[in-house]
Design a protein around this motif. Structure first.
Motif, short mmCIF file in Angstrom:
data_model
loop_
_atom_site.label_atom_id
_atom_site.label_comp_id
_atom_site.label_asym_id
_atom_site.label_seq_id
_atom_site.Cartn_x
_atom_site.Cartn_y
_atom_site.Cartn_z
N GLU A 8 51.96 35.77 36.16
CA GLU A 8 51.78 37.04 35.47
C GLU A 8 51.49 36.83 33.99
O GLU A 8 50.71 37.58 33.38
CB GLU A 8 53.03 37.91 35.63
N LEU A 11 47.67 34.55 33.97
CA LEU A 11 46.48 34.93 34.72
C LEU A 11 46.25 36.44 34.65
O LEU A 11 47.19 37.21 34.51
CB LEU A 11 46.62 34.51 36.19
N ASP A 12 44.99 36.82 34.73
CA ASP A 12 44.67 38.23 34.86
C ASP A 12 45.14 38.72 36.21
O ASP A 12 45.17 37.97 37.19
CB ASP A 12 43.16 38.45 34.73
N ASP A 13 45.48 39.98 36.28
CA ASP A 13 46.05 40.55 37.51
C ASP A 13 45.14 40.35 38.72
O ASP A 13 45.61 40.01 39.81
CB ASP A 13 46.32 42.04 37.30
N ASP A 14 43.83 40.54 38.53
CA ASP A 14 42.90 40.43 39.65
C ASP A 14 42.69 39.00 40.13
O ASP A 14 42.15 38.77 41.20
CB ASP A 14 41.53 41.03 39.27
N ASP A 15 43.13 38.02 39.30
CA ASP A 15 42.93 36.61 39.65
C ASP A 15 43.83 36.15 40.79
O ASP A 15 43.61 35.08 41.35
CB ASP A 15 43.18 35.72 38.42
#
Length: 238
Positions: A8, A11-15
């Motif tokens: 969290e 990384l970006d959430d969509d990753d």
């Protein structure tokens, strides 16, 4: 929860909304890592679906076993071969917001050329299932077979896109790990984290991951406090 917190933060959430958990070889602890990660996400109030995508008829402990769920109910196999609705196949767990899609009634080895092995993971139906779950708004984790099980495992990994690679201390060779990582990268898959399991306590590093002052020297005759072992090493990749 450490892995979840690290991902969290870095990384970006969509990753990693849709994530596959795999390993180079068998018996590395993939299902345990996948189950722990799913539970940690649920505790953070995420809606989570854990998919047991290991379609081998004979394998070790599964997420269904770890959650004490029935293993004879329809699941992924029926969704791929009979067109069963995913929603009707999800099993609830004791963790609020966490559901499991089991493997289903797999044909015994030898009964069906496509049954009891990961060949079905490379089908159009499987790609459609991944897309459907990815668009559901939930966190979706796929407990995959090891990469050595079948070529279709790597194909599915590339469809999922984001991976956690599990390695077992004393078992996974560096050369094999490097080769697998390069192969996955060539297919467009992103290894978001590497988790090492089964690390002997005496090999766990107690060194901090940041620069810190050297510890004070203890005078002769004084007792030295035994350091507390840290958790097994994990590496996050952005």
């Amino acid at each position: 929860r450490r892995l979840v917190n690290e991902m969290e933060a870095r990384l970006d959430d969509d990753d990693w909304r849709c994530l596959g958990i795999t390993s180079v070889e068998a018996a590395a602890g993939r299902s345990l890592v996948a189950t722990d990660l799913a539970q940690a996400l649920a505790l953070k109030e995420h809606a989570v679906v854990l998919v047991d995508a290991d379609l081998r008829a004979e394998t070790g402990q599964r997420p269904s076993d770890l959650f004490d769920l029935r293993t004879d109910q329809p699941g992924l196999w029926e969704a791929l071969n009979d067109g069963a609705s995913i929603t009707s196949l999800l099993a609830k767990t004791e963790s609020p917001g966490l559901q499991v899609l089991g493997p289903g009634a797999l044909p015994a080895a030898g009964e069906d050329a496509a049954g009891g092995n990961p060949m079905a993971l490379g089908t159009r139906q499987m790609r459609a299932l991944v897309a459907e779950l990815a668009q559901s708004g939930r966190r979706v984790l796929f407990d995959l077979p090891p990469l050595t099980a079948q070529e279709t495992v790597a194909e599915l990994a590339s469809v999922i896109g984001n991976l956690v690679l599990v390695v077992r201390s004393g078992q996974t060779r560096r050369a094999e790990l490097r080769e697998s990582a390069e192969m996955l990268k060539d297919r467009g898959a992103h290894i978001r984290a590497v988790v090492m399991t089964d690390v002997p306590a005496d090999l766990l590093s107690t060194k901090p991951t940041f620069d810190a002052p050297s510890p004070r020297r203890h005078r002769k005759g004084t007792s030295r406090r035994r350091p507390t072992p840290v958790q097994p090493t994990l590496e996050i990749h952005g």
